[in-house]
Design an enzyme around this catalytic site. Structure first.
Site, PDB file in Angstrom:
ATOM      1  CG  ASN A   1      -0.155  -0.011   2.511  1.00  0.00           C
ATOM      2  OD1 ASN A   1       0.455  -1.024   2.835  1.00  0.00           O
ATOM      3  ND2 ASN A   1      -0.146   1.084   3.234  1.00  0.00           N
ATOM      4  CB  SER A   2       3.258   2.567   1.516  1.00  0.00           C
ATOM      5  OG  SER A   2       4.067   3.691   1.714  1.00  0.00           O
ATOM      6  N   GLY A   3       4.854   3.294  -1.150  1.00  0.00           N
ATOM      7  CA  GLY A   3       6.239   3.346  -1.612  1.00  0.00           C
ATOM      8  C   GLY A   3       6.628   2.317  -2.650  1.00  0.00           C
TER       9      GLY A   3
ATOM     10  CB  SER B   1      19.144  -1.154   3.269  1.00  0.00           C
ATOM     11  OG  SER B   1      19.732   0.126   3.394  1.00  0.00           O
TER      12      SER B   1
ATOM     13  CE1 TYR C   1      15.142  -0.123   7.261  1.00  0.00           C
ATOM     14  CE2 TYR C   1      17.197   0.965   6.664  1.00  0.00           C
ATOM     15  CZ  TYR C   1      16.012   0.353   6.297  1.00  0.00           C
ATOM     16  OH  TYR C   1      15.688   0.197   4.963  1.00  0.00           O
TER      17      TYR C   1
HETATM   18  N1  NAP Z   1      13.127   3.963   0.797  1.00  0.00           N
HETATM   19  C1  NAP Z   1      14.407   3.674   0.795  1.00  0.00           C
HETATM   20  O1  NAP Z   1      15.280   4.547   0.597  1.00  0.00           O
HETATM   21  C2  NAP Z   1      14.858   2.259   1.006  1.00  0.00           C
HETATM   22  C3  NAP Z   1      16.231   1.965   0.869  1.00  0.00           C
HETATM   23  C4  NAP Z   1      16.668   0.663   1.081  1.00  0.00           C
HETATM   24  C5  NAP Z   1      15.733  -0.326   1.382  1.00  0.00           C
HETATM   25  N2  NAP Z   1      14.415  -0.012   1.511  1.00  0.00           N
HETATM   26  C6  NAP Z   1      13.490  -1.083   1.858  1.00  0.00           C
HETATM   27  O2  NAP Z   1      12.390  -1.065   0.963  1.00  0.00           O
HETATM   28  C7  NAP Z   1      11.255  -1.636   1.603  1.00  0.00           C
HETATM   29  C8  NAP Z   1      10.028  -0.808   1.327  1.00  0.00           C
HETATM   30  O3  NAP Z   1      10.172   0.425   1.977  1.00  0.00           O
HETATM   31  P1  NAP Z   1       9.539   1.803   1.465  1.00  0.00           P
HETATM   32  O4  NAP Z   1      10.664   2.740   1.373  1.00  0.00           O
HETATM   33  O5  NAP Z   1       8.664   1.575   0.295  1.00  0.00           O
HETATM   34  O6  NAP Z   1       8.682   2.207   2.769  1.00  0.00           O
HETATM   35  P2  NAP Z   1       7.173   2.632   3.006  1.00  0.00           P
HETATM   36  O7  NAP Z   1       6.681   3.560   1.945  1.00  0.00           O
HETATM   37  O8  NAP Z   1       7.121   3.117   4.413  1.00  0.00           O
HETATM   38  O9  NAP Z   1       6.387   1.247   2.881  1.00  0.00           O
HETATM   39  C9  NAP Z   1       6.563   0.245   3.838  1.00  0.00           C
HETATM   40  C10 NAP Z   1       5.442  -0.771   3.757  1.00  0.00           C
HETATM   41  O10 NAP Z   1       5.645  -1.734   4.814  1.00  0.00           O
HETATM   42  C11 NAP Z   1       4.428  -1.823   5.561  1.00  0.00           C
HETATM   43  N3  NAP Z   1       4.635  -2.175   6.958  1.00  0.00           N
HETATM   44  C12 NAP Z   1       5.235  -1.427   7.912  1.00  0.00           C
HETATM   45  N4  NAP Z   1       5.167  -2.060   9.097  1.00  0.00           N
HETATM   46  C13 NAP Z   1       4.516  -3.226   8.888  1.00  0.00           C
HETATM   47  C14 NAP Z   1       4.103  -4.278   9.735  1.00  0.00           C
HETATM   48  N5  NAP Z   1       4.334  -4.282  11.069  1.00  0.00           N
HETATM   49  N6  NAP Z   1       3.439  -5.326   9.189  1.00  0.00           N
HETATM   50  C15 NAP Z   1       3.159  -5.341   7.881  1.00  0.00           C
HETATM   51  N7  NAP Z   1       3.486  -4.365   7.017  1.00  0.00           N
HETATM   52  C16 NAP Z   1       4.158  -3.294   7.529  1.00  0.00           C
HETATM   53  C17 NAP Z   1       3.818  -0.429   5.454  1.00  0.00           C
HETATM   54  O11 NAP Z   1       2.471  -0.435   5.853  1.00  0.00           O
HETATM   55  P3  NAP Z   1       1.796   0.912   6.488  1.00  0.00           P
HETATM   56  O12 NAP Z   1       1.624   1.860   5.348  1.00  0.00           O
HETATM   57  O13 NAP Z   1       0.526   0.431   7.079  1.00  0.00           O
HETATM   58  O14 NAP Z   1       2.754   1.432   7.511  1.00  0.00           O
HETATM   59  C18 NAP Z   1       4.061  -0.152   3.984  1.00  0.00           C
HETATM   60  O15 NAP Z   1       3.097  -0.825   3.215  1.00  0.00           O
HETATM   61  C19 NAP Z   1      11.627  -1.776   3.091  1.00  0.00           C
HETATM   62  O16 NAP Z   1      11.967  -3.114   3.368  1.00  0.00           O
HETATM   63  C20 NAP Z   1      12.852  -0.895   3.226  1.00  0.00           C
HETATM   64  O17 NAP Z   1      13.715  -1.321   4.260  1.00  0.00           O
HETATM   65  C21 NAP Z   1      13.956   1.257   1.323  1.00  0.00           C
END
Ligand code: NAP
Length: 332
Positions: A67-69, A188, A214
């Site tokens: 649902n996000s990102g 990451s 993290y």
């Molecule tokens: N963004 C970056 O720069 C980056 C860099 C390296 C790696 N990553 C990795 O990429 C992945 C996606 O991250 P994103 O950046 O897209 O973040 P995001 O926009 O915050 O999306 C995170 C997703 O995980 C869900 N989530 C959080 N807590 C949860 C829980 N307890 N149970 C089930 N679902 C949960 C969130 O749901 P809610 O909306 O309900 O909170 C949301 O759907 C992560 O694993 C992150 O570590 C991101």
């Protein structure tokens, strides 16, 4: 064969060679056609760019955190290419809304990763929807700005690692049933900032190191992926860990931190998970850690096979009854 980078630790060099070796049979089987094979996508390409023209009809792909990102964009692009995407969200309404917003077939399932009962129920529901899973994308994740504990564990470890560990355990039989099932973990580059010594087996509650929580959880994702790859050797299934690059999403919302000016869009961040989950170039690639469509440098801790095996054993103990019996056909 790639020239070793003089500054590259031997473990990284070994891993690069393994990935190169995994890719080379593909080039060999393509024969003359390999000459015409498109080059790897360029860094910064979007998921749409990377997946354009690839028909995913008939494939079932599970994406957590849809649902996000990055998760939403991954689901959107894979569904647009014809896959049936099962998208998980911890909030049922958010999951329905996200799945309803994509073109193609997307089915929402509730998953709260910090609650292993929810993980088990999610896996049961996914099993009803898809007896065969072509890819499981373990994407959902959190970054916390303060120390929080869930079930006695530092919360980022519980959510980002342990919940996905149980989900993968519960779905591995369906992944093995696919022609070339793939488990993709979102890692990451931040894993390098994990506490000295790596996984904090003696104090998983986070006392004393929660400010590196993290990075610790992302190291756990990388080690999980590595050990799963070892266990999948000799099967058709694969396990790889990918990093999307610094991407502007919702992940920093509880930290007060800001994204760098150079942060990617979610469309770019989703390119690597889509590539690993469904691009033909990744068929048979197992045990890689990648960013920008190529093997990426990683810390000695993330290539430590002994730590990876120990994390697996400790995670089994922590998960207890939430686990299904591990398939006898797989190494343990
Ligand atoms: N963004 C970056 O720069 C980056 C860099 C390296 C790696 N990553 C990795 O990429 C992945 C996606 O991250 P994103 O950046 O897209 O973040 P995001 O926009 O915050 O999306 C995170 C997703 O995980 C869900 N989530 C959080 N807590 C949860 C829980 N307890 N149970 C089930 N679902 C949960 C969130 O749901 P809610 O909306 O309900 O909170 C949301 O759907 C992560 O694993 C992150 O570590 C991101």
């Amino acid at each position: 064969m790639p020239t070793p980078d003089a500054r590259m630790p031997p473990s990284i060099h070994r891993r690069r060679l393994l990935v190169a070796a995994a890719l080379s049979p593909l080039a060999a089987t393509l024969g003359a056609a390999a000459v015409d094979r498109p080059p790897a996508p360029r860094a910064g390409a979007t998921a749409d760019d990377v997946m354009r023209g690839i028909d995913l009809s008939g494939r079932n792909i599970v994406v957590t955190g849809c649902n996000s990102g990055i998760g939403f964009e991954t689901m959107r692009v894979l569904a647009a290419q014809g896959a049936h995407v099962i998208g998980t969200a911890r909030d049922a309404a958010k999951g329905r809304e996200a799945c309803g917003a994509v073109r193609g077939r997307a089915t929402p399932v509730v998953l709260e990763l910090s609650d292993l009962g929810s993980v088990v129920e999610c896996a049961r529901r996914v099993g009803e929807l898809a007896p065969r899973i072509d890819a499981l994308v373990c994407n959902a994740g959190i970054v916390l700005g303060r120390h929080e504990v869930a079930g006695g564990l530092e919360r980022q470890f519980a959510v980002n690692h342990l919940g996905h560990f149980v989900l993968a355990n519960r779905l591995i039989a369906q992944v093995l049933a696919a022609p070339q099932g793939r488990v993709v973990s979102l890692g990451s580059g931040n894993h390098r900032d994990a506490p000295p010594g790596g996984i904090q087996f003696d104090r998983l509650s986070g006392e004393g190191w929660h400010d590196r929580g993290y990075a610790h959880s992302k190291l756990a994702n990388g080690l999980f992926s590595l050990e799963l790859a070892r266990r999948l050797r000799g099967t058709r299934a694969t396990s790889n860990c990918v990093t999307p690059g610094h991407t502007r999403t919702n992940i920093l919302r509880s930290t007060g931190s800001r994204y760098a000016e150079t942060a990617r869009t979610p469309a770019q961040g989703a390119a690597m998970p889509c590539y690993a989950a469904a691009h033909p170039a990744m068929a048979g690639v197992n045990g890689a850690y990648m960013s920008d469509f190529a093997p990426a440098p990683q810390s000695p801790a993330q290539t430590d096979a002994t730590m990876a095996a120990h994390l697996w054993a400790v995670s089994e103990r922590l998960a207890g009854d939430a686990l299904a019996p591990w398939p006898a056909a797989l190494r343990d």
